[in-house]
Design a protein around this motif. Sequence first.
Motif, PDB file in Angstrom:
ATOM      1  N   GLU A  93      -4.727 -15.220   1.178  1.00 23.79           N
ATOM      2  CA  GLU A  93      -3.675 -14.292   1.613  1.00 23.79           C
ATOM      3  C   GLU A  93      -2.791 -13.900   0.434  1.00 23.79           C
ATOM      4  OE1 GLU A  93      -0.757 -15.950   4.280  1.00 23.79           O
ATOM      5  OE2 GLU A  93       0.324 -14.073   4.412  1.00 23.79           O
ATOM      6  N   ASP A 115      -5.356 -19.071   4.224  1.00 26.13           N
ATOM      7  CA  ASP A 115      -3.932 -18.747   4.278  1.00 26.13           C
ATOM      8  C   ASP A 115      -3.272 -20.040   3.799  1.00 26.13           C
ATOM      9  OD1 ASP A 115      -1.299 -18.403   4.897  1.00 26.13           O
ATOM     10  OD2 ASP A 115      -1.603 -17.887   6.999  1.00 26.13           O
ATOM     11  N   ASP A 118       0.872 -21.111   6.190  1.00 23.34           N
ATOM     12  CA  ASP A 118       1.120 -20.287   7.374  1.00 23.34           C
ATOM     13  C   ASP A 118       2.438 -20.700   8.010  1.00 23.34           C
ATOM     14  OD1 ASP A 118       0.237 -18.423   9.580  1.00 23.34           O
ATOM     15  OD2 ASP A 118       0.517 -20.282  10.700  1.00 23.34           O
ATOM     16  N   GLY A 119       3.217 -19.699   8.382  1.00 21.72           N
ATOM     17  CA  GLY A 119       4.508 -19.979   9.007  1.00 21.72           C
ATOM     18  C   GLY A 119       5.622 -19.999   7.974  1.00 21.72           C
ATOM     19  N   ARG A 278      -3.898 -11.757  10.026  1.00 16.94           N
ATOM     20  CA  ARG A 278      -5.031 -11.346   9.218  1.00 16.94           C
ATOM     21  C   ARG A 278      -6.332 -11.882   9.822  1.00 16.94           C
ATOM     22  NH1 ARG A 278      -0.242 -11.463   5.962  1.00 16.94           N
ATOM     23  NH2 ARG A 278       0.058 -13.252   7.330  1.00 16.94           N
ATOM     24  N   GLU A 282      -6.913 -15.963   9.171  1.00 17.51           N
ATOM     25  CA  GLU A 282      -6.048 -16.464  10.248  1.00 17.51           C
ATOM     26  C   GLU A 282      -6.807 -16.393  11.580  1.00 17.51           C
ATOM     27  OE1 GLU A 282      -1.460 -15.761   8.853  1.00 17.51           O
ATOM     28  OE2 GLU A 282      -2.497 -13.966   9.527  1.00 17.51           O
TER      29      GLU A 282
HETATM   30 MN    MN Z   1      -0.234 -16.949   8.157  1.00 15.41          MN
END
Ligand code: MN
Length: 342
Positions: A93, A115, A118-119, A278, A282
């Motif tokens: 990402e 990724d 994430d978050g 994505r 994801e």
């Molecule tokens: Mn993410």
Amino acid sequence: MSDHSVSLSRWLIEQQRTHGQIPGPLRLLIEQVARACKRISHAVTRGASSGVLGSLETENVQGEVQKKLDVIANDVLLEANEWGGHLAAIASEELERIHPIPHRFPRGEYLLLYDPLDGSSNIDVNVTIGTIFSVLHLDEGVEQVQARHFLQPGRCQVAAGYCTYGPQTTLVLSLGQGVCAFTLDPEQGSFVLTQENLRIPAATQEFAVNMSNMRHWAPPVRRYIDECLAGSEGPRGKDFNMRWIGSMVADVHRVLQRGGVFMYPWDRREPDRAGKLRLMYEANPMAMLVEQAGGMAVAGATRILDIQPTELHQRASVMLGSRDEIERLRLYHLEAQAGAPA
Ligand code: MN
Ligand code: AHG
Ligand code: MN
């Protein structure tokens, strides 16, 4: 800890030896990803005490401001995975272009996508975040790996998983034969098998979606959520509960543990964009895990794992979780397409 605990390394070797499920290079790949996740977990745990919180002044290819930990996690994963000889290229990402394995290292037959963090919006507030990853096989005979070699539908994934950094660090993994979870034992420094054959209950009364976007959704999604909100007085005849963490990795982890629906649907503010999340690093890995655990993952009427990607960083509308609810959502989309009142 019990003496009978099974480490991730042992579990992987047993899968390779006894069940012939994984080739050696894939086992090494998973071990390396897990090692990187341990390092990221340590960085997350140290938090403000080691200066890893906060934002940088850079933006990633998605136009999002990068957090320090986005970049740290990306670098850790890249460094841990490029030398082992099991990969041909990496996509992230946080990287606009693919990262072919440098010539100084041997090249393998797998493609890794992730990724790294994430978050991101939850990093600085000490709420669960994670790493999501997907593994594809490179077609034979490819000399020069290019982005187009990554553009395989999600059903072609040979492995998928994520690691959550929360109260516990948990690695959830599928090699296409069900889903297992491993918990990091911080004293031993190793992941220990804690759940085998995870199953998502078909029925649920819990959903996770960013409700602030409701007015922008397509009619079938609004219809589904309206009916949930109507509770026992509405057409569903039962009350629903809502949970929303705001880290896909943590919301999907809850769904895998006790069922539920997770959604990040298309909305009309950006009509040409399929959704926020994505597809390749994801939606696809999460869809594989959810299907492997007996759930469903769709983008409206389409199965996510059947989407033919056209771009590395493309987006997808995501609806996944308990089978009965996702099937209902899919039907609402089909009815709307057929012109029935939505
Ligand atoms: Mn993410
Ligand atoms: P990332 O941190 O990798 O950019 O992903 C964030 C995603 C996902 O984790 C989450 O479900 C969603 O963004 C939340 O976004 P909003 O707060 O904008 O709804
Ligand atoms: Mn991210």
